[in-house]
Design an enzyme around this catalytic site. Sequence first.
Site, short mmCIF file in Angstrom:
data_model
loop_
_atom_site.label_atom_id
_atom_site.label_comp_id
_atom_site.label_asym_id
_atom_site.label_seq_id
_atom_site.Cartn_x
_atom_site.Cartn_y
_atom_site.Cartn_z
N ILE A 15 94.25 56.45 3.22
CA ILE A 15 93.57 54.73 2.56
C ILE A 15 94.64 54.04 2.01
O ILE A 15 94.76 53.34 1.46
CB ILE A 15 92.35 54.88 2.51
CG1 ILE A 15 91.77 54.06 2.25
CG2 ILE A 15 91.95 56.07 1.20
CD1 ILE A 15 91.60 52.20 2.98
N TYR A 47 89.31 69.49 13.10
CA TYR A 47 88.98 68.16 14.07
C TYR A 47 88.88 68.37 15.72
O TYR A 47 88.29 67.53 15.79
CB TYR A 47 89.98 67.53 13.54
CG TYR A 47 90.44 67.00 12.16
CD1 TYR A 47 89.42 65.95 11.53
CD2 TYR A 47 91.32 67.28 11.26
CE1 TYR A 47 89.26 65.69 10.17
CE2 TYR A 47 91.98 67.07 10.24
CZ TYR A 47 90.78 66.02 9.56
OH TYR A 47 90.30 65.58 8.71
N ASP A 86 93.77 62.30 -7.06
CA ASP A 86 94.28 61.70 -5.73
C ASP A 86 92.35 61.74 -5.20
O ASP A 86 92.28 61.73 -3.57
CB ASP A 86 94.77 61.52 -4.60
CG ASP A 86 95.27 62.80 -4.29
OD1 ASP A 86 94.39 64.09 -5.21
OD2 ASP A 86 96.37 63.79 -3.43
N ARG A 138 97.37 53.19 9.40
CA ARG A 138 97.59 54.82 9.01
C ARG A 138 97.82 55.93 8.53
O ARG A 138 98.96 57.02 8.48
CB ARG A 138 97.38 54.09 7.18
CG ARG A 138 97.07 52.24 6.59
CD ARG A 138 95.68 52.34 5.57
NE ARG A 138 96.65 51.20 4.90
CZ ARG A 138 96.48 50.28 3.77
NH1 ARG A 138 95.57 50.98 2.96
NH2 ARG A 138 96.39 49.19 3.45
#
Length: 215
Positions: A15, A47, A86, A138
Amino acid sequence: MTGVPFMAIEGPIGIGKTSLAKKLSVHYDVHLLREIVEENPFLGKFYEDIDEWSFQTEMFFLCNRFKQLEDIEKKYLKENKAVIADYHISKNMIFAKRTLQADKIDKYEQIYHILTDDMPVPNMMIYLHASLDTILDRIHKRGRDIEQNIKPSYLAQLAQDYEDYMNEFEILHPDIPVIRINGDEIDFVQNQNDLEAIISLVDKNMNKMNTQKMK
């Protein structure tokens, strides 16, 4: 909650959390705390097979984020030095509840609370959110190899998990301002006006917190 400015930026994968954190840390000239992602040796396998590798992946993230926050508290917050991060360590439970199997989640949650109960809490949150199309775009643009196998369905579920979490966060922490940024409408990387609009919101909330502190 610390009286020293400690801002955390949160939102789904891809994001723009790190991009915004970098820009704000430069603007305010404060320390940037970046989460460890690519250093996680289990992430690529995770993943590919979430069920098989979720516990190892989440434990690595939890232990490393705990160590980062412990260092930040000692070296910066206790020295009255501001920090922009972050991530917020509570994201661990967002991912754990989504990925861990039933026989692992209770054990993980116990460890999580033991490690985080006395960790510093941010006094401002920025929540970035966007549609699945924007998130996928993104992720594609930043080109991390380990993220190319992420299933869109997983990202969609995660985005909803974040929305639910932030709604709950605002209820549980009414004294911590949450700035919500819609990534479909605002591009702070390409548009300087959008970045300045975010900075203006941060300034406004900082001024409000300072005023309340003086009362």
